[in-house]
Design a protein around this motif. Structure first.
Motif, short mmCIF file in Angstrom:
data_model
loop_
_atom_site.label_atom_id
_atom_site.label_comp_id
_atom_site.label_asym_id
_atom_site.label_seq_id
_atom_site.Cartn_x
_atom_site.Cartn_y
_atom_site.Cartn_z
N GLN A 63 12.16 -11.30 46.33
CA GLN A 63 11.93 -9.83 46.11
C GLN A 63 12.32 -9.34 47.56
O GLN A 63 11.90 -7.99 47.37
N THR B 102 6.80 -8.81 36.39
CA THR B 102 5.14 -9.15 36.63
C THR B 102 4.71 -9.31 38.40
O THR B 102 5.66 -9.52 39.04
N ILE B 103 3.68 -9.03 39.03
CA ILE B 103 3.48 -8.97 40.36
C ILE B 103 2.34 -10.45 40.32
O ILE B 103 1.69 -10.48 41.51
#
Ligand code: HEM
Length: 514
Positions: free
Chosen positions: A272, A298-299
């Motif tokens: 990230q 995707t979170i």
């Protein structure tokens, strides 16, 4: 007078047992009647059944295969069962039937045309979930579609071929440096296993574990690997024991889950950070990393972690096992090694870098890989459970040609090992290693399945084949000759998720260049 008060504790227990037994028998015979009716309505018949002393729980076959596993010949025992019973047989018990089949029409039905009736979740989810979470290896239906869709783009052929080879090259360079050039004995198994680890961790997590770089590397030197191996061991036990957590969950297992989860969470956090830092950068030269693709899609970070841990399960060993098995066979057939070397030197003479297409173009290389997968498939068997009542098209009755009725909860096991030794398909000499047999051989559909088939076919197939081809080509380029250094000539199988060589691949490789 109260009749209940007059009963002793013994009488009460006895009557409770009798009541349960009657209830069970009524339930059992009603289910049997329903099954017989449905089976007759569809013209179905049972396949030949193995002789069992225990028809209630069907423990005979389980014990027989367990004994064979302990003696390292589980695959061979299954072949014997097929040769004495035909391409399909069963082991019924009072609760469900276990079908064994290598009939291509049945395999096509289970893996492809009726794939939605067959799954893995009822067998695997309880065992896998505490360790690798809910992901592609242990779910069916919508959850499986979700997982497969998430990982698909990273595996797409165009993305992983030549770009991936550039990354893989560094690992193979290190591997070759670790092989003695003077003909002293080396077991290639631990080296190939480290190669597979480095390649898979780099592809999945974005950073190689460095297993080939660290002198004296062992599974114990990586906390993550130690935890993963223990977790995988417990997971194997959980698959075979009743679904009670207290039987398998100990402090070490809990710690292994924590360590594995923390390792992957850290890799996700690193990804990230890197993604935030790289906004606006040219992405065309970036490596293909599953973690990065998942994080961008995707979170839900727990979901991303589960998918990664699930894919790592089949990814981290299979290529190492396939390479070891190939060199096991090459060591016993030095003529094949020399012929491959000639073909490779011819194809490599232009001095251009190896690409996916150029590797595919070396026919003899493909024959060797196919032949090794045929004789020693990395995955020896595959099991699916019926998710609803369904029908398999053939294998029933005395002649083995009638359809078979399958009830929800019944299980089929396919032995790729037995399938690949069919004399009808591969010839009378199907038990020997002969790459030349692939010249002009096109096995009929569903009779050669090293990577499975249908919607759940191995998504890593192209990646694995490219890695195996490249490693083989580089090794035969670097060494002129191979010699077997293992006094045991036959393959001693060690049955895990993969089928490994119990004696590794002990060889001597000779090179004039020192
Ligand atoms: C020699 C190498 C390999 C062999 C022989 C192999 C074989 C297989 C087979 C037979 C299956 C089907 C299992 C089933 O139907 O339940 C499978 C599934 C799978 N393989 Fe591989 N595999 C290899 C390498 C890899 C690699 C390198 C990766 C990932 C990087 C990978 C990822 C997967 C995944 C995620 C599945 C589950 C697919 C699904 O259920 O939808 N495999 N593999």
């Amino acid at each position: 007078m109260d009749p209940i008060a007059d009963l002793s504790m013994f009488d009460l227990t006895l009557w409770t047992f009798v009541a349960i037994a009657i209830w069970y028998m009524v339930f059992y015979f009603r289910a049997l009647l329903r099954y017989r009716q449905a089976s007759n309505n569809h013209g179905c018949q049972q396949p030949p059944s193995i002789t069992q002393r225990d028809p209630i729980f069907g423990f005979d076959l389980m014990l027989r295969l367990h004994r064979a596993l302990k003696r390292n010949h589980r695959n061979k025992s299954i072949v014997q069962l097929f040769s004495s019973h035909g391409l399909t047989f069963c082991a019924p018990s009072s609760t469900s039937t276990k079908f064994y089949t290598i009939e291509p029409k049945n395999l096509q039905t289970i893996f492809s045309t009726d794939a939605s009736s067959w799954g893995v979740e009822p067998m695997r989810r309880f065992a896998f979930e505490p360790f690798v979470g809910k992901g592609i290896m242990c779910v069916d239906g919508k959850d499986w579609e979700h997982s497969r869709t998430l990982i698909k783009p990273t595996f797409a052929r165009a993305q992983i071929t030549d770009q991936h080879l550039e990354d893989f090259e560094r690992h193979v360079d290190r591997l070759i440096d670790l092989i003695p050039r003077d003909g002293s004995t080396v077991d290639l198994q631990p080296l190939f296993s480290r190669l597979a680890l480095d390649a898979s961790t780099e592809f999945l997590f974005g950073e190689a574990l460095g297993a080939l770089k660290k002198i004296g590397f062992s599974n114990e030197s990586s906390e993550f690997l130690q935890a993963y191996n223990y977790g995988q061991y417990v997971l194997g036990k959980r698959l075979h024991l009743p679904k009670w957590n207290f039987l398998t969950v100990d402090k070490r297992f809990q710690r292994s889950c924590r360590v594995a989860h923390a390792f992957v969470d850290e890799c996700i956090a690193r990804t990230q950070r890197a993604l935030r830092g790289s906004q606006g950068h040219d992405k065309t030269r970036e490596r293909y990393v599953l973690a990065r693709d998942l994080v961008s899609q995707t979170i839900d970070m727990k979901d991303a972690r589960n998918q990664l841990l699930n894919v790592f399960l089949p990814a981290h060993e299979a290529v190492g096992v396939a390479l070891t098995n190939t060199f096991f066979n090459l060591a016993r057939n030095p003529r094949v090694f020399s012929k491959l070397r000639q073909e490779v030197l011819k194809a490599g003479a232009q001095g251009k870098p190896w690409t996916f297409e150029r590797l595919k173009g070396i026919k003899y290389l493909q024959y060797i890989i196919n032949e090794s997968f045929r004789l020693n498939p990395s995955i020896g068997t595959n099991t699916r459970m019926a998710l609803n009542d369904t029908i398999l098209p053939t294998g029933g009755g005395l002649r083995g040609t009638s359809p078979m009725y399958v009830r929800k909860g019944d299980v089929t096991t396919t032995s790729f090992y037995a399938l690949h030794r069919s004399k009808d398909v591969f010839g009378e000499d199907a038990d020997i290693f002969k790459p030349e047999r692939w010249e002009g051989l096109r096995p009929p559909p569903w009779s050669f399945l090293p990577f499975g088939g249908g919607p759940r076919v191995c998504p890593g197939q192209n990646l694995a084949l490219t890695e195996i081809s490249y490693a083989l080509v580089r090794i035969v380029e670097a060494f002129e000759r191979i010699e077997n250094r293992d006094p045991v000539m036959e393959f001693v199988e060690v049955y895990k998720i993969t089928t490994d060589s119990g004696n590794g691949a002990k060889v001597a490789l000779f090179s004039e260049r020192r």
